[in-house]
Design a protein around this motif. Structure first.
Motif, PDB file in Angstrom:
ATOM      1  N   PHE A  69       0.859  -1.189   0.065  1.00  0.00           N
ATOM      2  CA  PHE A  69       0.013   0.100   0.091  1.00  0.00           C
ATOM      3  C   PHE A  69       1.087   1.394   0.047  1.00  0.00           C
ATOM      4  O   PHE A  69       0.599   2.347  -0.642  1.00  0.00           O
ATOM      5  N   GLU A  70       1.947   1.306   0.864  1.00  0.00           N
ATOM      6  CA  GLU A  70       2.908   2.368   0.893  1.00  0.00           C
ATOM      7  C   GLU A  70       3.407   2.640  -0.523  1.00  0.00           C
ATOM      8  O   GLU A  70       3.787   3.690  -1.039  1.00  0.00           O
ATOM      9  N   HIS A  71       4.159   1.506  -1.264  1.00  0.00           N
ATOM     10  CA  HIS A  71       4.705   1.660  -2.325  1.00  0.00           C
ATOM     11  C   HIS A  71       3.823   2.194  -3.405  1.00  0.00           C
ATOM     12  O   HIS A  71       4.005   2.928  -4.427  1.00  0.00           O
ATOM     13  N   LEU A  72       2.462   1.533  -3.493  1.00  0.00           N
ATOM     14  CA  LEU A  72       1.477   1.968  -4.388  1.00  0.00           C
ATOM     15  C   LEU A  72       1.194   3.178  -4.366  1.00  0.00           C
ATOM     16  O   LEU A  72       0.995   3.965  -5.296  1.00  0.00           O
ATOM     17  N   GLY A  73       1.091   3.985  -3.195  1.00  0.00           N
ATOM     18  CA  GLY A  73       0.704   5.249  -3.029  1.00  0.00           C
ATOM     19  C   GLY A  73       2.019   6.133  -3.740  1.00  0.00           C
ATOM     20  O   GLY A  73       1.572   7.276  -4.418  1.00  0.00           O
ATOM     21  N   ILE A  75       4.067   4.988  -6.110  1.00  0.00           N
ATOM     22  CA  ILE A  75       3.892   4.701  -7.734  1.00  0.00           C
ATOM     23  C   ILE A  75       2.711   5.490  -8.367  1.00  0.00           C
ATOM     24  O   ILE A  75       3.103   6.146  -9.193  1.00  0.00           O
ATOM     25  N   ALA A  76       1.641   5.505  -7.325  1.00  0.00           N
ATOM     26  CA  ALA A  76       0.355   6.169  -8.044  1.00  0.00           C
ATOM     27  C   ALA A  76       0.597   7.746  -8.334  1.00  0.00           C
ATOM     28  O   ALA A  76       0.274   8.447  -9.359  1.00  0.00           O
ATOM     29  N   GLY A  77       1.414   8.123  -7.540  1.00  0.00           N
ATOM     30  CA  GLY A  77       1.712   9.461  -7.470  1.00  0.00           C
ATOM     31  C   GLY A  77       2.684  10.009  -8.591  1.00  0.00           C
ATOM     32  O   GLY A  77       2.589  10.812  -9.523  1.00  0.00           O
ATOM     33  N   ILE A  78       3.602   9.090  -9.113  1.00  0.00           N
ATOM     34  CA  ILE A  78       4.353   9.281 -10.138  1.00  0.00           C
ATOM     35  C   ILE A  78       3.652   9.153 -11.561  1.00  0.00           C
ATOM     36  O   ILE A  78       3.644  10.001 -12.350  1.00  0.00           O
ATOM     37  N   LEU A  79       2.763   8.041 -11.467  1.00  0.00           N
ATOM     38  CA  LEU A  79       1.870   7.689 -12.573  1.00  0.00           C
ATOM     39  C   LEU A  79       0.962   9.066 -13.018  1.00  0.00           C
ATOM     40  O   LEU A  79       0.704   9.224 -14.230  1.00  0.00           O
TER      41      LEU A  79
END
Length: 437
Positions: A69-73, A75-79
């Motif tokens: 969940f932490e990494h996805l947050g 990654i989502a910011g970058i995407l």
């Protein structure tokens, strides 16, 4: 578990590298690599270095869910940032806004044009950031260069220049931002210390390429549909969209500095405002014409598989970071070498393979500021190496992945034609830093 995790990561990279010979889209390979890495983490949970260092091992699913969940947050910011920046650039492009620049580029000489494009990218990257700058310059290249070979060549130098320009600015690269926010580097000292180093890291590849390049580039001819679309925009509309698009992108660092929110919120704010403005600008036109200039139409033009490719790569790197292997690697470097120049040089080379963010985060955690105070040579050199080392492989930096997405640059082609230039520039910059400090 460690061997299997690294093996899957390497196999995934190999499949991405051989995308064209295998005729398998790199996005599919990246997604599979990312997911398989997290599955392996679950299977070998108890053997993870990050878990073995804890006194009482947590529940596997709970720990990995939180980490994912932490990494996805992040990654989502970058995407979302990438998605928003590409939308704005496409919006300016469809309004023919880049004519404000392309009409002023009068030379067709390959060497002269390469120098112009590279130095514009270098300084623009310091004011924006390397990924946004790469997106803008790649859109420009498609407008002024016809054949694929030259577009890819210039695109390769855009990556080198964007990463070099981002390294010496506190807001030019995500790793420099991390060090700046963490207090390891401060604004004026890092700019003064790394400016010459960064200049050399671009200058040396440009001089080397200038020796081999000859002839002129050929400009592309617009298709009938493009001519028709551009004829439907007035000079006022073109200039307005160029200025507003530029302001929208340039305001993102300001938004971040004022609100301390992540950059993707700033770019989404710019997209929303431009969306309103374009709807108002074309409100009196026929529905079909109006639709062609809308933000909704730009979202269809964006290469979605490239966004998924980025997602897969960052998931795989996140798995390596969660396992504790990257921090273990940083510790090993310190114990083996102990020399800040060797350590940072290797970190930079590794950042061409593994995302530089977790590597820099590991270094920040491993070296307290009591050992290396603010603006120490270690931190300045880390900012340079982590920022420019990613240029050696096209998937080693956000600027490289963005350029790969827009220009469809082949991994192996970049390795053969651009990686050598990036490597000599990277090492030259380190040598200059060594002899001037």
């Amino acid at each position: 578990m460690a061997i299997l995790l690294v093996a899957v990561f390497i196999i995934g990279y190999a499949l991405i590298a051989f995308e064209h010979p295998l005729k398998i889209d790199k996005a599919a390979s990246a997604l599979l690599t990312g997911v398989f890495c997290w599955i392996i983490l679950l299977a070998g949970f108890e053997n993870m270095p990050a878990i073995q260092s804890l006194d009482s091992p947590p529940d596997a699913h709970h720990f990995l869910d939180e980490a994912l969940f932490e990494h996805l947050g992040e990654i989502a910011g970058i995407l979302f940032f990438l998605l928003g920046a590409m939308t704005i650039v496409e919006l300016v492009d469809v309004h023919d806004g880049f004519r404000a620049i392309t009409d002023r580029i009068s030379t067709a000489n390959r060497v002269q044009l390469l120098w112009i494009i590279s130095w514009v990218t270098f300084f623009l990257s310091a004011g924006l950031d390397n990924m946004t700058t790469a997106i803008i310059m790649c859109a420009l290249l498609r407008r002024i260069i016809k054949d694929k070979e030259n577009i890819w060549l210039f695109g390769g130098f855009v990556i080198i220049a964007a990463n070099a320009g981002g390294a010496w600015s506190p807001i030019g690269d995500v790793t420099t931002i991390m060090l700046w926010i963490g207090g390891q580097v401060t604004t004026v000292p890092v700019m003064k210390t790394l400016f010459l180093t960064s200049v050399v890291s671009l200058l040396v590849p440009l001089l080397a390429a200038s020796y081999f390049l000859k002839g002129n580039i050929e400009s592309p001819k617009q298709s009938e549909s493009e001519q028709k679309a551009h004829s439907q925009t007035t000079a006022l509309e073109r200039n307005l969209m160029f200025v507003l698009g530029g302001v929208g992108l340039l305001s993102v660092p300001v938004f971040k500095a004022v609100t301390h929110y992540p950059p993707y919120l700033g770019i989404l704010l710019s997209v929303g405002l431009l969306w309103y403005f374009t709807e108002f600008l074309h409100r009196g036109k026929e529905p079909e014409t109006k639709q062609g200039f809308s933000v909704a139409a730009m979202l269809h033009r964006i290469d979605t598989p490239s966004i998924l490719f980025f997602l897969g790569i960052l998931l795989a790197v996140g798995a390596l970071n969660t396992s504790g292997h990257l921090r273990q690697m940083a510790t090993l470097l310190n114990q083996t070498f102990g020399n800040i120049y060797i350590i940072n040089t290797i970190i930079g080379l590794l950042s061409a393979i593994v995302d530089n963010v977790p590597l820099v985060a590991a270094a920040m955690g491993m070296y307290p500021m009591t050992e290396f105070p603010a603006d120490h040579d270690f931190w300045n050199l880390l900012a340079y190496c982590a920022g420019t080392g990613g240029s050696i492989l096209i998937i080693g930096s956000a600027a490289g992945v963005a350029s790969m997405s827009i220009l469809k640059i082949d991994f192996l082609w970049y390795l053969k034609r651009i990686s050598g230039y990036a490597l000599i520039g990277y090492l030259s910059g380190i040598a200059v830093y060594y002899f001037t400090h």
